[in-house]
Design a protein around this motif. Structure first.
Motif, PDB file in Angstrom:
ATOM      1  N   TYR A  13      -5.631   4.396 -15.908  1.00  0.00           N
ATOM      2  CA  TYR A  13      -6.838   4.313 -15.492  1.00  0.00           C
ATOM      3  C   TYR A  13      -7.094   5.656 -15.613  1.00  0.00           C
ATOM      4  N   ALA A  20     -15.919   7.580  -9.879  1.00  0.00           N
ATOM      5  CA  ALA A  20     -15.444   7.048  -9.087  1.00  0.00           C
ATOM      6  C   ALA A  20     -14.461   5.585  -9.021  1.00  0.00           C
ATOM      7  N   ALA A  21     -14.124   5.051 -10.193  1.00  0.00           N
ATOM      8  CA  ALA A  21     -13.509   4.221  -9.764  1.00  0.00           C
ATOM      9  C   ALA A  21     -12.057   5.107 -10.388  1.00  0.00           C
ATOM     10  N   LEU A  35     -10.722   6.503  -8.131  1.00  0.00           N
ATOM     11  CA  LEU A  35      -9.570   5.540  -6.680  1.00  0.00           C
ATOM     12  C   LEU A  35      -8.398   5.630  -7.146  1.00  0.00           C
ATOM     13  N   ALA A  36      -8.275   4.905  -9.105  1.00  0.00           N
ATOM     14  CA  ALA A  36      -6.852   5.231  -9.390  1.00  0.00           C
ATOM     15  C   ALA A  36      -6.350   5.991  -8.409  1.00  0.00           C
ATOM     16  N   SER A  48     -15.120  -0.261 -15.149  1.00  0.00           N
ATOM     17  CA  SER A  48     -15.629   0.167 -13.559  1.00  0.00           C
ATOM     18  C   SER A  48     -15.703  -0.953 -13.071  1.00  0.00           C
ATOM     19  N   ALA A  49     -15.262  -1.649 -12.142  1.00  0.00           N
ATOM     20  CA  ALA A  49     -14.960  -3.005 -11.372  1.00  0.00           C
ATOM     21  C   ALA A  49     -13.981  -3.670 -12.231  1.00  0.00           C
ATOM     22  N   THR A 109     -11.379  -1.145 -10.542  1.00  0.00           N
ATOM     23  CA  THR A 109     -11.291  -1.169  -9.079  1.00  0.00           C
ATOM     24  C   THR A 109     -10.608  -2.054  -8.824  1.00  0.00           C
ATOM     25  N   ALA A 110     -11.015  -3.243  -9.185  1.00  0.00           N
ATOM     26  CA  ALA A 110     -10.107  -4.681  -9.151  1.00  0.00           C
ATOM     27  C   ALA A 110      -8.456  -4.427  -9.715  1.00  0.00           C
ATOM     28  N   VAL A 134      -6.585  -1.702  -9.773  1.00  0.00           N
ATOM     29  CA  VAL A 134      -6.048  -0.936  -7.970  1.00  0.00           C
ATOM     30  C   VAL A 134      -5.762  -1.262  -6.915  1.00  0.00           C
ATOM     31  N   ALA A 135      -6.757  -2.233  -7.105  1.00  0.00           N
ATOM     32  CA  ALA A 135      -6.912  -2.791  -5.489  1.00  0.00           C
ATOM     33  C   ALA A 135      -5.318  -3.682  -5.470  1.00  0.00           C
ATOM     34  N   SER A 179      -2.191  -1.809  -5.610  1.00  0.00           N
ATOM     35  CA  SER A 179      -2.293  -1.020  -4.299  1.00  0.00           C
ATOM     36  C   SER A 179      -1.624  -1.896  -3.403  1.00  0.00           C
TER      37      SER A 179
END
Lengths: 466, 456
Positions: free
Chosen positions: A216, A232-233, A236-237, A408-409, A412-413, A415-416, A419
């Motif tokens: 990502y 931003a996403a 974060l990745a 992006s969502a 982020t999801a 990546v979460a 993680s």
């Protein structure tokens, strides 16, 4: 040879078996060190054998300089200079030649002088930045009188080339690691068993977390015009990727070293829980940040300088060099300077050193702010070039709707999701001993996750390029 | 004691997870249903049609050659097997696992490729392409694993793990399931649509024209097999490709192999600008080396990049020919290949009865609507000449409006309905069409007829 290849598994099994088989021989330590030295050179030269000449050259130079300083104290300064020139010269040629040559051409062009660019196709030997710093610490420590030079060449060569940490650290200090090489290693089942959780954790971080989220980050940073939300996403990745990737290497290195009876230093201490820039640098790439502190920042005056301006210049120089160490590109320098500015500003505001907020809300706010600053830093670090980042920032829309929001969502999801093992591992490591029953179940699940989620085409460790 | 308990717990947990995620005995886990159906259809077409020639390639072949015209021109029953975007790994598996072992195997297999991608074994083997390769592969494919997926997959330890531990084989199921679940939740949460909406958005955001190819990472460049100086050693390239195996498989099965390099619009453009093709010196040398190699194995190579008959106007886009270009290239190809092809098995030419349908036949009303602009006329008697899932550019049927041909032919049915403007498609047992002005053909007073285009 890389940790994630099957050939490394065979290599490690063979080396560990031979190493502990030699344990009962007379002069076991000598045989073990010879074996490890040969293994380290095989490991390093496995793909490109000529890499071995470089590390051997660096080893011989610093071995001779170290002995020379002891023999002729009057020539200490010259010998240190020879070591610095030799090691940094090699690093400069292989890592920075094209960078400086390109920038000279650009600078001359801006002054009205046209020069033909000199492009030398040099292949950057992996790990050269790491072992150069490691071996430099040896000569500098001898110069400072903090340690005695070593006469046993095998021991010293092993200190420089020890394969578990050769390519991407931790950057060991001679004062910490050479004594371990020089002492007898006794078989210790507890130590041997304690290595496996580290190794499993390392492979989990690399194969499941870093390799999966890197997809990502790479995609977002290839876009011509990312929206702010996508950037931003993607950042974060990348933040998750770089921590998982780099700390994975450290974990596997430390675990492997433990299998052989050595203890390497910890390189990370939950860096994303930092509440200030100085706190971040106490937690991130610890072996490198302490190296910069001890061999650049403090010699330049450190916190002893008299004026705030001088203090700021020292921080800027140290962090700028720290950025340049990561790669021959301006965005790495900018990343270093960005962190320097953070350090200076926090210091001016009185939030440096071991400062901690008193209230929970204060803690939460300072953590959130520092995490945001860290992400901005990673955007500078990951950007393909400063031009790209400036252009992207200049033309950026927020992207709070439509495809941008949806993608992006999703990033982020995902990546979460990837993680989660990192967070569970952190909680586990704080709540229970690493060999307890809950840990046994957790590490078994980690093995299953590795099998189920590992990318078939894994990527190289990020820090190999530095 | 505590250590022993931990070890038992560790092993027991792995055992429990393995048991919980064990593969279902009745289903082949991880296989894409559509991809499996495609393979079954190709296998069946060989048995049913028993062709003398098989044309094998990707969408450049799909758009570039009409199998009916090719068969009529050469007099040889021909089957075209193609799939969008596939590359040399797919062709290797098709040859090895579908064509060579088939009881209806042909005498000649013509392999279509573009530029240097014949010697790019790792090109297009991941993502959706992997699903297609998985549907084609045997349980053990050491060459595929080595060349397409890197040597690690061939490691005996990896094979052992895969064979002894069912969990390893569940990777293809569990990971996409979990990621799809996340996409579904995000999709419903934000758009009240499922993962399809998310996948479509991802496709649009990361479309090729939004990406700056100069920013590809090293791994991405390697995946795309961008050449380095070291890689330009032709013997190494060919040794590390599927070509030697393709030749070996064909010889063992008694198949004649022919390679065809397809012309792209950039070659036509270069010719119109005064050159001979788009090839740079490296590509020219590559083709000389490839020709020499194939010639030494008695395998013909036809390079159409320097052919001057196809013009820029024959292309729909960079790689794909339009309807006129397709029929033109089919004629060029059939003529060029003629001397390498066998004698027809039968004295009767394939599709001989089609020549009776060259004159227009009026379509009878009423036409069934496919709103807003599409109309359907049933043609069950000519289903064998229609486009289908295996070859969506098979039909050579034309729809005429008051004697004037409509088009483009072989359009997507969804586009015929939504955009109209004369688009049509002869699909299975019906013709889907639209009026040139999107009026209702039942009431606009015009005559709609069909005819089949014959090779000129």
């Amino acid at each position: 040879m890389i940790f994630t290849s099957f050939v490394y598994v065979y290599f490690l099994v063979f080396v560990a078996a031979a190493y502990w088989a030699a344990y009962r021989l007379p002069h076991a330590k000598t045989w073990q060190n010879i074996l490890l030295l040969i293994a380290s050179y095989v490991f390093y030269g496995y793909v490109h054998p000529w890499f071995c000449y470089l590390i051997a050259g660096s080893t011989i130079l610093d071995y001779c300089c170290g002995l020379g300083m002891a023999k002729s104290p009057a020539r200490r300064r010259w010998l240190l200079l020879a070591s610095l020139l030799g090691n940094l010269g090699m690093l400069g040629v292989f890592k920075y030649f094209n960078f400086f040559a390109d920038n000279i051409v650009i600078a001359m062009h801006s002054l009205g002088f046209e020069m033909d660019p000199v492009v030398v196709r040099l292949f950057l030997p992996v790990g050269i930045s790491f072992y150069t710093f490691q071996t430099l610490s040896y000569t500098i420590d001898i110069y400072r009188g903090e340690m005695e030079p070593r006469r046993n060449f095998i021991d010293f060569a092993l200190f420089v080339a020890f394969f578990p940490q050769l390519v991407a650290g931790p950057i060991e200090r001679a004062t910490h690691f050479l004594p371990q090489i020089e002492s007898e290693r006794k078989w210790n089942t507890d130590v041997f068993v304690s290595a496996w959780p580290l190794i499993i954790r390392g492979y989990l971080k690399k194969l499941v977390i870093a390799d999966n989220v890197s997809v990502y980050a790479d995609k977002v940073y290839m876009l011509d015009h990312p929206t702010a939300l996508l950037l931003a996403a993607g950042t974060l990745a990348f933040a998750v990727q770089i921590l998982a990737d780099f700390s994975a290497y450290t974990d596997i290195a430390r675990g492997t070293a433990r299998l052989l009876g050595f203890e390497l230093m910890e390189n990370f201490d939950s860096p994303y829980l930092a509440i200030s820039p100085s706190d971040f640098w106490r937690r991130w790439h610890i072996s490198f940040s302490t190296w910069i502190r001890d061999y650049i920042y403090i010699p330049l005056g450190g916190s002893r300088v008299k004026t705030a301006l001088a203090g700021a210049l020292v921080v800027l120089t140290s962090m700028g060099l720290s950025g340049l160490w990561h790669g021959a590109a301006w965005h790495f320098v900018a990343w270093g300077i960005y962190h320097a500015i953070l350090l200076i500003v926090y210091r001016q505001l009185g939030y440096s050193g071991r400062w901690k907020p008193i209230t929970r809300l204060g803690f939460l706010l300072s953590w959130s702010l520092m995490f945001f600053f860290t992400l901005v830093g990673w955007a500078i670090f990951r950007t393909p070039s400063m031009t790209w980042l400036v252009r992207a920032a200049g033309n950026m829309s927020v992207g709070l709707s439509g495809d941008s929001l949806l993608v992006s969502a999703t990033i982020t999801a995902l990546v979460a999701l990837y993680s989660l093992p990192l967070i569970v591992s952190l909680i586990l490591s704080r709540r229970e001993s690493k060999t307890g029953p809950v840990s046994a179940i957790a590490y078994a699940l980690a093995v299953c996750l590795i099998v189920l989620f590992a990318q078939e085409h894994g990527q190289d460790f990020i820090y190999f390029q530095f | 004691m505590k250590r022993l308990l931990s070890l038992i717990l560790f092993l027991a947990t792995i055992g429990v997870v393995t048991w919980m995620l064990r593969p279902s005995p009745e289903a082949a886990p991880g296989l894409d249903k559509d991809a499996v159906e495609d393979v079954q259809r190709w296998r069946q077409s060989l048995v049913d049609e028993h062709p003398q020639v098989v044309l094998l390639g990707n969408s450049m072949l799909g758009h570039g050659v009409n199998a009916i015209h090719f068969a009529m021109r050469t007099g040889l029953p021909t089957v075209k097997m193609w799939d969008g975007g596939v590359a040399s790994a797919w062709r290797y598996l098709m040859l090895k696992n579908v064509i060579a072992p088939s009881p209806g195997k042909p005498e000649v297999v013509v392999i279509f490729f573009k530029d240097q991608y014949l010697t790019e074994p790792a090109f297009r083997v991941d993502g959706n392409y992997k699903a297609r390769l998985d549907a084609l592969r045997q349980p053990s494919e050491p060459l595929l694993d080595e060349l397409a997926y890197g040597k690690e997959r061939r490691d005996p330890l990896a094979n052992l793990v895969s064979e002894c531990w069912p969990l390893d084989r569940q990777r293809a199921v569990v990971k996409p399931t979990v990621e799809d679940w996340i996409k579904k939740q995000v999709g419903y949460g934000l758009h009240e649509k499922g993962k399809e909406a998310v996948n479509a958005a991802i496709g649009r955001v990361f479309a090729d024209n939004n990406l700056n190819t100069e920013l590809f990472t090293k791994a991405q460049l390697e995946a795309m097999s961008t050449k380095t100086e070291d890689d330009r050693d032709f013997p190494t390239l060919i040794r590390n490709s599927f070509v030697p195996s393709d030749i070996k498989i064909a010889k063992a099965a008694g198949l004649r192999l022919i390679y065809v390099r397809i012309k792209r619009v950039q070659d036509a453009q270069a010719q119109e600008d005064g050159g001979t093709s788009y090839d740079n010196p490296y590509m020219k040398q590559y083709m000389i080396d490839l020709r020499a190699y194939l010639s030494s194995h008695d395998v013909p190579l036809f390079d159409f990049t320097t052919d001057i008959q196809l013009k820029v106007s024959d292309y729909a886009d960079g790689d794909h020919l339009n309807e006129a270009g397709r029929l033109r290239f089919t004629a060029i190809l059939a003529q060029a290949l003629q001397r390498e092809l066998p004698e027809p098995r039968s004295t009767q030419s394939p599709y001989a009865d089609l020549s009776d349908l060259a004159d227009p036949i009026v379509l009878s009303q009423p036409f069934k609507p496919r709103p807003p602009f599409g109309w359907i006329a049933r043609l069950p008697e000519w289903k064998q000449y229609a486009s289908n899932a295996s070859d969506s550019y098979r039909s050579v049927l034309e729809v005429l409006e008051d004697g004037v041909p409509l088009g483009p032919a072989n359009s997507f049915i969804s586009e015929i309905a939504s955009q109209g403007s004369g688009r049509f498609s002869h699909w299975l047992d019906a013709v889907y069409f639209s009026a040139s002005d999107n009026s209702d053909p039942n009431t606009n007073g015009r005559v709609y007829s069909i005819r089949f285009r014959m090779p000129e």
